[in-house]
Design an enzyme around this catalytic site. Structure first.
Site, PDB file in Angstrom:
ATOM      1  N   LYS A 189      25.207  16.767 -49.594  1.00 41.03           N
ATOM      2  CA  LYS A 189      24.780  16.394 -48.248  1.00 41.03           C
ATOM      3  C   LYS A 189      25.864  15.567 -47.559  1.00 41.03           C
ATOM      4  O   LYS A 189      26.163  15.745 -46.378  1.00 41.03           O
ATOM      5  CB  LYS A 189      23.450  15.626 -48.316  1.00 41.03           C
ATOM      6  CG  LYS A 189      22.286  16.536 -48.690  1.00 41.03           C
ATOM      7  CD  LYS A 189      21.036  15.788 -49.110  1.00 41.03           C
ATOM      8  CE  LYS A 189      19.992  16.794 -49.624  1.00 41.03           C
ATOM      9  NZ  LYS A 189      18.784  16.155 -50.179  1.00 41.03           N
ATOM     10  N   GLN A 222      16.138  10.450 -51.114  1.00 39.78           N
ATOM     11  CA  GLN A 222      16.292  11.527 -52.094  1.00 39.78           C
ATOM     12  C   GLN A 222      15.178  11.450 -53.149  1.00 39.78           C
ATOM     13  O   GLN A 222      14.989  10.414 -53.768  1.00 39.78           O
ATOM     14  CB  GLN A 222      17.682  11.436 -52.755  1.00 39.78           C
ATOM     15  CG  GLN A 222      17.988  12.576 -53.699  1.00 39.78           C
ATOM     16  CD  GLN A 222      18.066  13.938 -52.990  1.00 39.78           C
ATOM     17  OE1 GLN A 222      18.674  14.078 -51.933  1.00 39.78           O
ATOM     18  NE2 GLN A 222      17.424  14.934 -53.567  1.00 39.78           N
ATOM     19  N   ASP A 239      14.121  14.599 -43.191  1.00 41.69           N
ATOM     20  CA  ASP A 239      13.597  15.614 -44.112  1.00 41.69           C
ATOM     21  C   ASP A 239      12.322  16.267 -43.595  1.00 41.69           C
ATOM     22  O   ASP A 239      11.857  17.255 -44.162  1.00 41.69           O
ATOM     23  CB  ASP A 239      13.295  14.955 -45.469  1.00 41.69           C
ATOM     24  CG  ASP A 239      14.335  15.324 -46.517  1.00 41.69           C
ATOM     25  OD1 ASP A 239      14.988  16.374 -46.345  1.00 41.69           O
ATOM     26  OD2 ASP A 239      14.473  14.574 -47.492  1.00 41.69           O
TER      27      ASP A 239
END
Ligand code: NDP
Length: 254
Positions: A21, A65, A88
Site C-alpha cells: 500500500k 490493517q 477501507d
C-alpha cells in the site's frame, strides 16, 4: 493527499500488505504516514491513536490493517475512524450506504471486483452471481454491490448445504473463502466468469481459493492469484483516498 496506515503487531501478511500500500502511494504521489504500534498496546491506547489521526487536518484517509493481534477488539477500534476518513469503507455508516444504495465509501476488495467486471465488459445485470463467503469485508459487500448492479445474488457460506449445486448455477462466481483450491472444476458452469479473492499462503507460494488450472479450462474468464483481485484492492484503496480528499475539498467550498 495523505493516507495514514496503522499496523499493530508483526503479522507477516500485514507487513507485506502495508508495504504494498505504501509503494502504491509513493507511485501516485499520495503521502503515506505509517503508524506502527506494538502488539501489546491496550485497546484504549489504540483508540487514542486513531482519534488523534481523525482529528489531524493533514490526514485525509485512515486505514487500520486487519487482523489485529488477539485481545484487541476490531469493531470497537474501527468505530474510531470517522466515515469521512474511512479509506477501507468499513465504517458502519459506509456499510449502511451500501445497503441503501446511496453514495458512500465502498470497501476496496469488492469495489475492485466490480471495477474488474466493468473493465472486461461483464455486466452483472440479470446474471446469477454466486458469492462464496459472507465476511463483512469481502463476501457481504461484494454480494450487495452485485445486487445493486442488478444481478440475482446467492450468498453461500460454511453452513450451505450442497454448495456445488449453487456454484454450478453461477454466471459470475466470486470465491472469498480462505481455502486454497477450494473451488474445483466440477463446481463451475462452463463459460462462467470466476473471480478468485482468496490469498492463501501455502508451501507452493500464494494460492487462490480456486483451482486455477482446472477452472481456467471451463470458465470464460478467471482472475489469477497473485495479480488479480489483490492488485485491484490496492488500486481501489488509492481511489478511495482520492475520493475522500475530493469530498473534503467540496465540503469546504459549500
Ligand atoms: P473470512 O474467514 O472472514 O470468511 C470466509 C468465509 O468463507 C466465511 O463466510 C465462511 O463461512 C466461508 N467458508 C469457510 N469455509 C467454507 C466452506 N467449507 N464452504 C463454504 N463457505 C465456507 O475471510 P475473508 O472474507 O476475510 O477472506 C477470504 C479470502 O480472501 C482469504 O483467503 C483472504 O486472505 C482473502 N482476501 C483477499 C483480499 C484481496 O485483496 N484479494 C482482501 C481480503 C481477503 P462462515 O461465515 O459460515 O464461517
Amino acid at each position: 493527499v495523505c493516507l495514514a496506515v496503522v499496523r499493530v503487531g508483526d503479522d507477516p501478511a500485514s507487513i507485506v500488505y502495508v508495504r504494498n500500500k505504501k509503494k502504491a502511494c509513493e507511485r501516485i504521489g499520495i503521502v503515506s504516514r505509517e503508524v506502527l504500534l506494538g502488539a501489546e498496546i491496550s485497546q484504549e491506547a489504540l483508540e487514542a491513536e486513531l482519534d488523534q489521526l481523525a482529528a489531524d487536518e493533514k490526514v485525509d484517509g485512515i486505514l487500520l490493517q486487519l487482523p489485529l493481534p488477539k485481545g484487541l477488539d476490531e469493531k470497537k477500534a474501527l468505530a474510531h475512524i470517522p466515515a469521512e476518513k474511512d479509506a477501507d469503507g468499513f465504517a458502519d455508516e459506509n456499510a449502511g450506504t451500501l445497503i441503501n444504495g446511496t453514495k458512500g465509501t465502498l470497501p476496496c476488495t469488492p469495489r475492485g471486483i466490480m471495477a474488474l467486471l466493468s473493465f472486461y465488459g461483464v455486466d452483472p445485470k440479470g446474471k446469477h452471481a454466486v458469492v462464496v463467503g459472507r465476511s463483512a469485508i469481502v463476501g457481504k459487500p461484494a454480494a450487495l454491490m452485485l445486487l445493486n448492479a442488478d444481478a440475482t445474488v446467492t450468498i453461500c457460506h460454511s453452513k450451505t448445504k450442497d454448495l456445488a449445486k449453487w456454484t454450478r448455477e453461477a454466471d459470475i462466481l466470486v470465491a472469498a473463502v480462505g481455502r486454497p483450491g477450494f473451488i474445483t472444476g466440477d463446481m463451475v458452469k462452463p463459460g462462467a466468469v470466476v473471480v478468485d479473492v482468496g490469498i492463501n499462503r501455502t508451501p507452493d507460494g500464494l494460492r487462490g481459493d480456486v483451482d486455477f488450472e482446472a477452472v481456467s479450462e471451463i470458465a470464460s474468464a478467471i482472475t489469477p492469484v497473485p495479480g488479480g483481485v489483490g492488485k485491484m484492492t490496492v488500486c481501489m484503496l488509492m481511489q478511495n483516498v482520492i475520493d475522500l480528499k475530493e469530498q473534503k475539498a467540496a465540503a469546504a467550498v459549500e
